[in-house]
Design an enzyme around this catalytic site. Structure first.
Site, PDB file in Angstrom:
ATOM      1  N   ASP A   1      -3.759   7.585   4.338  1.00  0.00           N
ATOM      2  CA  ASP A   1      -3.869   6.379   4.565  1.00  0.00           C
ATOM      3  C   ASP A   1      -3.802   5.887   5.859  1.00  0.00           C
ATOM      4  OD1 ASP A   1      -1.755   3.909   4.468  1.00  0.00           O
ATOM      5  OD2 ASP A   1       0.243   4.965   5.709  1.00  0.00           O
ATOM      6  N   GLU A   2      -4.295   4.404   6.194  1.00  0.00           N
ATOM      7  CA  GLU A   2      -5.230   3.511   7.184  1.00  0.00           C
ATOM      8  C   GLU A   2      -6.085   4.359   7.335  1.00  0.00           C
ATOM      9  OE1 GLU A   2      -3.449   1.158   8.180  1.00  0.00           O
ATOM     10  OE2 GLU A   2      -1.235   1.323   8.259  1.00  0.00           O
TER      11      GLU A   2
ATOM     12  N   LYS B   1       1.264  -1.082   0.281  1.00  0.00           N
ATOM     13  CA  LYS B   1       0.136   0.029  -0.162  1.00  0.00           C
ATOM     14  C   LYS B   1       0.874   1.183   0.276  1.00  0.00           C
ATOM     15  CE  LYS B   1      -0.580   0.704   5.054  1.00  0.00           C
ATOM     16  NZ  LYS B   1      -0.120   1.952   5.356  1.00  0.00           N
ATOM     17  N   THR B   2       2.079   1.492   0.815  1.00  0.00           N
ATOM     18  CA  THR B   2       2.527   2.289   0.979  1.00  0.00           C
ATOM     19  C   THR B   2       3.590   3.010  -0.611  1.00  0.00           C
ATOM     20  OG1 THR B   2       3.126   2.122   3.110  1.00  0.00           O
ATOM     21  CG2 THR B   2       4.958   3.623   1.469  1.00  0.00           C
TER      22      THR B   2
ATOM     23  N   GLN C   1      -7.877  -4.585   9.168  1.00  0.00           N
ATOM     24  CA  GLN C   1      -7.134  -4.512  10.519  1.00  0.00           C
ATOM     25  C   GLN C   1      -7.017  -3.318  11.118  1.00  0.00           C
ATOM     26  OE1 GLN C   1      -2.983  -4.988   9.221  1.00  0.00           O
ATOM     27  NE2 GLN C   1      -3.522  -5.382   7.113  1.00  0.00           N
TER      28      GLN C   1
ATOM     29  N   ARG D   1       1.359 -11.039   9.844  1.00  0.00           N
ATOM     30  CA  ARG D   1       3.169 -10.328  10.974  1.00  0.00           C
ATOM     31  C   ARG D   1       3.793 -11.524  10.109  1.00  0.00           C
ATOM     32  NH1 ARG D   1       1.595  -5.918   9.837  1.00  0.00           N
ATOM     33  NH2 ARG D   1      -0.336  -7.125   9.192  1.00  0.00           N
TER      34      ARG D   1
END
Length: 721
Positions: free
Chosen positions: A216-217, A30-31, A247, A594
């Site tokens: 973002d997020e 995503k970044t 998330q 993770r």
């Protein structure tokens, strides 16, 4: 620049007209999409740098984004880029006078906020002991997260949790902030809403300026942030929100998963792009995580996949208790080390902070270097240091450092003048502070309420010391925590951290069973603290909570404590029902994703709570993992071969049903609804034991439990005792 993107990533970058929602699964890049999108807009001259607003949640993410954009475009860009709060401060300083402030206003930290609220409580004759300033601050911050100024808070919203005083304190608090030309962090969003709604020209200025907005997020935004973004996007409509509804794990600090779920209703012509190609984890890990999260109803839906063809199955281990669980994890880590895996590539992710103690103890025994991320090591936590100080003073009345640490914990009304009197007497008589206090009490120097409090404190210490040989160490610690009022102090505090502190004290009592006497325990604590202070190793196992792990990744991840009541956590289910359970499941999904290469999940058959053993049943999340993606390791409590034709999901269901039947020891009365209960009735809860009803509000019931303290639970989870 676009050639290295997959099809979905490229679509997200090139969709530059109108609203865009990018559902970015864990590890899907995503970044990279965000930074490439900014570079694409700039290089195609769709906007100047000053016409782009890029909002992140952390300064670290903002710096990373700026560095990547500069790398892609070959130059440093003057974007409006930063966290919600930094952007808010920048806008407010431009128009501070409209809010009754000057552009040089200060932003208060939590200590200053609490001092200000404490002063207001004193002026209003509100008891700051029974209704602590932290409780008022949490209510005020929650209102600010919801975009509510004092004039928008209704009487019905003025929570009884703080005696109906919250709204009045909120009004005075905001007035004082303005009087001293200050804001708090919540105001940095709330004041922007005020500017945009009360001063249309300010909204027009910024809504027209920002041709492109990137967030973002997005799943972590609260209501106030959501409203602010909607207003800013009202002119150009070119808003791109990147996030993952699976998330969203921060509802306890104001995050509202509904913001991302309603995006398509807010923007009917939105382009929705799903990033599902994962570049982090193996196929088995992704399939297991996807199967668990698929059980949530409140989600937009996506399925992660990877181009990697191989990988190990998830490893499941059933164990007798948490000590055996820690031993298992330690042995696996030693084997991984022998195979060349670095400790820095290994993480243990726990649901509750108290779980770290067993692993810390094991690692110290093995000599395995570790670090606790996002928190303190177990014996460094304030509540543990306080409890240990009590025990030090029981062992040695001459321990002045321990005496000073806990003489006012809980509050006993001992001020600076009283402490000075004790010190002066101790020096002149060559006594310890304990001995000097005894001397002053005998001489009648302390009278009234102060004398009574100090007399009880000294008397308690003497009585506990006399019982040291008659009680085992766990019983002595339990008695001390109960009679000193120290545990009750944390049970009565309504801050978000208080429940975790109570759990840590329970874990301390549990730990006492491993030591022969008080001297052995105190020596152990000293050695543990010394080892921690001398540990400068950079190659360490990472030990943290699941909440702290979001955004991180490791080659090997251990997920211990997957048991009903611990994970999903009983408090989350009791207080929030299905909504709480779904957030717990999202937390499981975050933990599983993770892991890059190997994932271990373990559960124990027994855990000791309040110094009593309680049997545990496997987490329902284990039963949601398909058998083909999981390998059950041998040994442990539940290692017998499965019955033919029965998969692991059926097996877990059978274990849970059996344990549920055997746990009904309180009463034959069925669980009821809110209509079956009334204030004052004695009830039973399978996790917290016996208690008495204090208040009823719909399906939520406030109960004072005999062991667990005050808690709010759903009516469906209790029975009459």
């Amino acid at each position: 620049m676009l050639a290295g993107l997959n099809d979905a990533q490229r679509m997200a970058v090139e969709a530059t007209q109108g609203p865009v929602l990018v559902l970015a699964g864990a590890g899907t890049g995503k970044t990279r999409v965000l930074t490439t999108r900014i570079a694409h807009i700039l290089m195609n001259k769709l906007a100047w740098p000053g016409e782009i607003l890029a909002v992140t949640f952390t300064n670290k993410a903002a710096r990373e984004m700026a560095e990547r954009v500069a790398l892609l475009t070959g130059a440093s860009q003057s974007l409006w880029q930063g966290t919600f709060h930094s952007i808010g401060a920048r806008i407010i300083r431009r128009h501070a006078e409209k809010l009754g402030l000057t552009s040089s206003f200060t932003i208060l930290d939590e200590d200053d906020q609490l001092r200000l609220i404490k002063a207001i409580l004193i002026e209003q004759n509100i008891d700051g002991k029974s209704l602590p300033p932290k409780l008022f601050l949490s209510v005020i911050q929650r209102w600010k997260d919801q975009g509510l100024t004092p004039d928008k808070v209704t009487g019905g919203q003025d929570t009884q949790q703080v005696g109906g005083h919250a709204l009045g304190v909120y009004r005075l608090y905001q007035a004082r902030l303005k009087a001293v030309n200050a804001t708090d962090f919540g105001d940095l969003i709330l004041h922007m809403l005020t500017l945009f709604t009360q001063f249309p020209e300010v909204l027009e200025e910024f809504a027209k300026r920002f041709k492109y907005i990137l967030v973002d997020e997005y799943q972590d935004t609260n209501v106030a942030q959501y409203l602010w973004l909607r207003l800013l996007a009202s002119y150009h409509q070119n808003i791109c929100c990147v996030g993952d509804d699976d998330q969203s794990i921060y509802s306890w600090r104001g995050a509202e998963v509904g913001n991302i779920l309603r995006f398509e209703r807010d923007f009917p012509d939105a382009t929705v792009v799903k990033l599902e190609c994962n570049y982090r984890s193996t196929p088995h890990i992704l399939a297991a995580a996807s199967s668990v999260i698929a059980n949530n109803r409140g989600r937009l839906g996506k399925t992660l996949w990877t181009q990697v063809k191989e990988g190990e199955k998830l490893q499941l281990k059933s164990l007798w208790d948490e000590t055996e669980e820690a031993r298992f994890v330690g042995e696996e880590i030693e084997q991984l080390q022998r195979k060349g895996v670095s400790l820095k590539d290994i993480a243990i992710l726990v649901r509750a902070g108290f779980q770290t103690r067993a692993f810390e103890e094991r690692f110290l025994t093995l000599g395995v270097a570790y670090r606790v991320i996002g928190g303190l090591r177990f014996y460094e936590r304030a509540e543990i240091r306080d409890a240990v100080a009590y025990l030090r003073l029981i062992a040695s009345p001459q321990d002045d450092l321990a005496f000073e640490r806990i003489i006012n914990s809980p509050k006993r009304g001992i001020g600076q003048a009283t402490m000075q009197q004790m010190h002066t007497s101790a020096r002149s008589l060559n006594f310890s502070l304990y001995g000097a206090t005894q001397h002053l009490l005998a001489g009648g120097e302390f009278k009234g309420k102060l004398g009574g409090a100090l007399g009880k404190f000294i008397g308690d210490l003497g009585r506990w010391r006399e019982k040291r040989d008659a009680l085992n160490l766990a019983e002595l610690t339990e008695l001390m925590l109960e009679e000193s009022g120290y545990r009750a102090m944390w049970q009565q505090e309504k801050t978000p951290e208080a429940a975790g502190r109570v759990e840590n004290l329970k874990e301390l009592v549990r730990a006492m069973g491993e030591f022969e006497n008080l001297a052995a325990f105190l020596e152990h604590v000293s050695l543990v603290t010394e080892a921690a202070n001398n540990d400068n190793n950079t190659d360490m196992v990472s030990l943290m909570t699941l909440h702290a792990a979001k955004g991180l990744e490791f080659d090997v991840v251990f997920l211990p404590g997957w048991e009903e009541g611990l994970f999903p956590h009983q408090r989350a289910v009791d207080e929030s029902g299905m909504k709480g359970l779904e957030e717990e499941r999202r937390l499981a999904y975050v933990g599983m994703t993770r892991a890059r290469k190997r994932l271990f999940i373990s559960h124990a058959a027994n855990r000791r709570i309040y110094n009593q053993w309680q049997s545990s049943i496997p987490s329902r999340f284990i039963g949601e993992i398909p058998e083909e993606h999981m390998e059950k390791l041998g040994g442990g409590m539940h290692s017998a071969p499965r019955q033919a034709g029965r998969n692991w999901k059926d097996e877990v269901a059978a274990i849970m049903a059996s344990a549920g039947a055997s746990a009904k020891t309180a009463t034959a009365a069925p669980r009821g609804s809110k209509n079956n209960f009334s204030k004052g009735q004695r009830i039973f809860h399978q996790k917290f034991g016996y208690g008495r009803i204090q208040a009823i509000s719909g399906d939520h019931i406030d109960i004072d439990f005999e062991k667990a303290g005050q808690k709010k639970v759903l009516a469906d989870f209790i029975a009459l005792a």
